[in-house]
Design a protein around this motif. Structure first.
Motif, PDB file in Angstrom:
ATOM      1  N   ASN B  99       0.823  -1.212   0.000  1.00 51.46           N
ATOM      2  CA  ASN B  99       0.000   0.000   0.000  1.00 51.46           C
ATOM      3  C   ASN B  99       0.852   1.255   0.000  1.00 51.46           C
ATOM      4  O   ASN B  99       0.321   2.361   0.098  1.00 51.46           O
ATOM      5  CB  ASN B  99      -0.933   0.007   1.212  1.00 51.46           C
ATOM      6  N   GLY B 164      -8.089  13.539  -1.785  1.00 53.75           N
ATOM      7  CA  GLY B 164      -8.274  12.268  -1.086  1.00 53.75           C
ATOM      8  C   GLY B 164      -7.622  11.078  -1.766  1.00 53.75           C
ATOM      9  O   GLY B 164      -7.549   9.999  -1.176  1.00 53.75           O
ATOM     10  N   PHE B 166      -4.818   8.585  -2.655  1.00 54.44           N
ATOM     11  CA  PHE B 166      -3.623   8.339  -1.848  1.00 54.44           C
ATOM     12  C   PHE B 166      -2.722   7.224  -2.354  1.00 54.44           C
ATOM     13  O   PHE B 166      -1.608   7.059  -1.846  1.00 54.44           O
ATOM     14  CB  PHE B 166      -3.979   8.114  -0.378  1.00 54.44           C
ATOM     15  N   ASN B 183      -9.590   8.213  -0.421  1.00 51.24           N
ATOM     16  CA  ASN B 183     -10.550   8.432   0.655  1.00 51.24           C
ATOM     17  C   ASN B 183     -11.600   9.409   0.109  1.00 51.24           C
ATOM     18  O   ASN B 183     -11.634   9.689  -1.079  1.00 51.24           O
ATOM     19  CB  ASN B 183      -9.838   9.031   1.865  1.00 51.24           C
ATOM     20  N   SER B 184     -12.434   9.937   0.925  1.00 53.01           N
ATOM     21  CA  SER B 184     -13.373  11.016   0.559  1.00 53.01           C
ATOM     22  C   SER B 184     -14.644  10.542  -0.123  1.00 53.01           C
ATOM     23  O   SER B 184     -15.487  11.355  -0.504  1.00 53.01           O
ATOM     24  CB  SER B 184     -12.735  12.054  -0.374  1.00 53.01           C
ATOM     25  N   PHE B 185     -14.791   9.246  -0.334  1.00 54.79           N
ATOM     26  CA  PHE B 185     -16.002   8.799  -1.025  1.00 54.79           C
ATOM     27  C   PHE B 185     -16.779   7.757  -0.229  1.00 54.79           C
ATOM     28  O   PHE B 185     -17.714   7.160  -0.751  1.00 54.79           O
ATOM     29  CB  PHE B 185     -15.639   8.231  -2.404  1.00 54.79           C
ATOM     30  N   GLY B 186     -16.392   7.523   1.001  1.00 58.43           N
ATOM     31  CA  GLY B 186     -17.088   6.540   1.823  1.00 58.43           C
ATOM     32  C   GLY B 186     -16.364   6.366   3.139  1.00 58.43           C
ATOM     33  O   GLY B 186     -15.398   7.073   3.431  1.00 58.43           O
ATOM     34  N   GLU B 187     -16.829   5.407   3.936  1.00 61.61           N
ATOM     35  CA  GLU B 187     -16.225   5.180   5.249  1.00 61.61           C
ATOM     36  C   GLU B 187     -14.822   4.600   5.144  1.00 61.61           C
ATOM     37  O   GLU B 187     -14.036   4.688   6.075  1.00 61.61           O
ATOM     38  CB  GLU B 187     -17.117   4.243   6.065  1.00 61.61           C
ATOM     39  N   SER B 188     -14.512   3.936   4.027  1.00 64.73           N
ATOM     40  CA  SER B 188     -13.154   3.457   3.815  1.00 64.73           C
ATOM     41  C   SER B 188     -12.755   3.762   2.384  1.00 64.73           C
ATOM     42  O   SER B 188     -13.431   4.522   1.692  1.00 64.73           O
ATOM     43  CB  SER B 188     -13.028   1.968   4.140  1.00 64.73           C
ATOM     44  N   TRP B 189     -11.672   3.167   1.904  1.00 64.45           N
ATOM     45  CA  TRP B 189     -11.102   3.580   0.633  1.00 64.45           C
ATOM     46  C   TRP B 189     -11.908   3.073  -0.556  1.00 64.45           C
ATOM     47  O   TRP B 189     -12.504   2.001  -0.533  1.00 64.45           O
ATOM     48  CB  TRP B 189      -9.647   3.155   0.519  1.00 64.45           C
ATOM     49  N   ASP B 208     -13.269  -0.814   0.286  1.00 66.21           N
ATOM     50  CA  ASP B 208     -12.237  -1.838   0.138  1.00 66.21           C
ATOM     51  C   ASP B 208     -11.937  -2.163  -1.323  1.00 66.21           C
ATOM     52  O   ASP B 208     -11.943  -3.321  -1.740  1.00 66.21           O
ATOM     53  CB  ASP B 208     -12.644  -3.100   0.902  1.00 66.21           C
ATOM     54  N   ARG B 226     -12.906  -6.153  -2.404  1.00 66.04           N
ATOM     55  CA  ARG B 226     -13.326  -7.155  -1.424  1.00 66.04           C
ATOM     56  C   ARG B 226     -14.789  -6.886  -1.108  1.00 66.04           C
ATOM     57  O   ARG B 226     -15.127  -6.064  -0.270  1.00 66.04           O
ATOM     58  CB  ARG B 226     -12.456  -7.125  -0.156  1.00 66.04           C
ATOM     59  N   TYR B 233     -13.420 -12.520   6.848  1.00 59.75           N
ATOM     60  CA  TYR B 233     -12.724 -11.388   6.218  1.00 59.75           C
ATOM     61  C   TYR B 233     -13.066 -11.268   4.745  1.00 59.75           C
ATOM     62  O   TYR B 233     -13.142 -10.177   4.185  1.00 59.75           O
ATOM     63  CB  TYR B 233     -11.204 -11.593   6.398  1.00 59.75           C
TER      64      TYR B 233
END
Lengths: 153, 340
Positions: B99, B164, B166, B183-189, B208, B226, B233
């Motif tokens: 990452n 956002g 990254f 980032n910037s488009f939801g609770e996670s990436w 995800d 995912r 998971y």
């Protein structure tokens, strides 16, 4: 006479204990790092915001109520949103090769705890990585980046 | 001497045997792609370091391009004309973080056969450097924003906010759009796109999602996702989409493999990917075989994968070529990488 000496000794002992319990969280790092320094209460830890991941390093956004402002343009009583790097780690162990210069005495994030924090803003200028933001769509303004996070009470 | 009839019977039997040995069409696919250029990828050597390799798209003719036991190399990307190669190099004692590897170590530029490799800057410079469509510039991504760097002078010719984004940016073949992880488009990436002229950005897959890349035409993107709702998971799958308003389409999924690093062939007929049993590509270890399949065969579900098959009952079973173990494969139709 001996009773008076014992009473004074007991008073001093109790005073010392009280002094040890009071902790304003100040140290050299929190007073000098970042551009903003506040004491703030962690409002909550949303479900899924803090979790242990072996393979990913991420930041999570947490919600605080500002109790006292020590440096910077933040209003006492304001609600702010703060990004903490790898929040499942004690702050003293959170820095790594990728994100350096962060730390503090907080060992874990618990709702209601008081933290004295040195902050930077905007967070995006400091941190470039995955962010877990349970307040997405529910907050306004930039998030702050937690540089140093100390326990306070 | 055999009779003519006998020779016919023998030929038919040989053909039948060959057909039964290739019941899923793997050998036919292997023969189909063998002469279509070269694949570059990072792989672990017998000495334990990561070097860059090339092989034919069928996995044959594997050759080490770098041979640098004191270094780890990764993230190879052929220039659009296939004549040059961008990649990153870190000291062997360091491990690539999948990452962050686009910002690790030094960015190098070499001929696509690995020769004449030259560092473009110091360690950490030109983070996430990736090719412009004409091969004359690179796009970089740093905390302060995106920048476009002229390759011949290394001068920054344009900078703009990253909004956002990254990691893992890729510049569209038509030059108009960036796709990357943001980032910037939801609770996670999310995987998102940014219009280079207007700066407007939008997510194309939330939650995800990562390792996006473009189809050669520049309208569709391929990425890993995912998908939520899996047991535990979950496993990362390969998807494609043309962007907002277009339903995403499953390309490949397999329970037991995290599918990342999708890279589409220059003629948009095939796709390469990695499929590690360990999340995040397992860069500290030996890696797992890369895969290659026809996009016309999608969606494909590998292995038994009962949960995935119940969600995609019409998905096929292949064929999928198992290529050498490696990471971050890319493909060129140029013959230049095969010339040592």
């Amino acid at each position: 006479m001996n009773d008076r000496i014992a009473l004074i000794g007991l008073s001093l002992l109790l005073a010392a204990c009280g002094a040890r319990d009071r902790n304003d969280g100040a140290d050299a790092q929190v007073r000098s790092l970042g551009t903003v320094e506040v004491t703030a209460r962690l409002v909550e830890v949303p479900e899924g915001a803090v979790f242990h991941r072996d393979l990913y390093d991420y930041a999570t956004i947490l919600k605080y109520e500002v109790v006292a402002v020590h440096r910077g343009a933040v209003a006492a009583g304001a609600t702010i949103f703060v990004g903490h790097y790898d929040p499942w780690k004690p702050r003293a162990e959170a820095a790594d090769k990728r994100v350096q210069g962060i730390g503090g005495t907080v060992r874990r994030f618990r709702a209601g705890d008081l933290h004295r924090m040195a902050l930077e803003t905007p967070m995006d200028d400091v941190f470039m990585g995955g962010i877990v933001d349970k307040y997405f769509g529910k907050r306004e303004g930039p998030a702050y980046w937690a540089v140093w996070t100390n326990e306070a009470n | 001497m055999k009779s003519r009839t006998g020779r016919w019977v023998a030929a038919l039997l040989a053909g039948a045997c060959a057909a039964s040995a290739d019941t899923n069409g793997v050998e036919a696919l292997r023969a189909e792609v063998k002469g279509r250029g070269w694949i570059a990828f990072a792989a672990r050597t017998e000495a334990g370091d990561l070097d860059l390799f090339v092989c034919r798209p069928d996995g044959s003719a594997k050759r080490n391009l770098t041979r640098t036991p004191e270094w780890n190399e990764g993230l190879p990307r052929f220039s659009p004309d296939g004549g040059r190669l961008l990649f990153r190099r870190i000291p062997r004692k360091e491990t690539f973080d999948n990452n962050h590897h686009g910002a690790q170590g030094v960015l190098l530029l070499a001929r696509s056969d690995g020769s004449d490799a030259k560092p473009l800057g110091a360690a950490g410079e030109f983070p996430w450097g990736t090719w412009s469509p004409d091969g004359r510039q690179i796009l970089c991504l740093a905390p302060k924003g995106f920048s476009i760097v002229q390759l011949d002078t290394l001068a920054t010719v344009r900078s703009f906010p990253r909004k956002g984004f990254f990691q893992q940016p890729a510049w569209s073949p038509d030059g108009g759009v960036i796709v990357g992880v943001a980032n910037s488009f939801g609770e996670s990436w999310s995987v998102a796109r940014m219009d280079l002229a207007s700066g407007e950005s939008a997510a194309i897959s939330t939650t995800d999602s990562c390792t996006p890349d473009w189809f050669p035409g520049g309208t569709d993107a391929i990425y890993s996702w995912r998908r939520p709702g899996q047991k535990g998971y979950g496993w990362t799958q390969l998807w494609r989409t043309a962007g907002a308003g277009t339903p995403p389409q499953l390309v490949y999924a397999e329970e037991g493999r995290h599918v990342y690093g999708g890279h589409v062939s220059p003629d948009a007929k095939y796709v390469l990917f990695t499929g590690n049993g360990v999340e995040d590509g397992d860069p500290a270890n030996g890696g797992s075989p890369m895969g290659l399949m026809r996009l016309a065969d999608a969606p494909v579900i590998g292995g038994e994968s009962p949960a995935f098959r119940s969600l995609h009952p019409k998905a096929g079973r292949g064929p999928v070529l198992a290529l050498p173990s490696g990471w971050e494969p890319c493909w060129t139709f140029s013959e230049a990488p095969g010339k040592p």
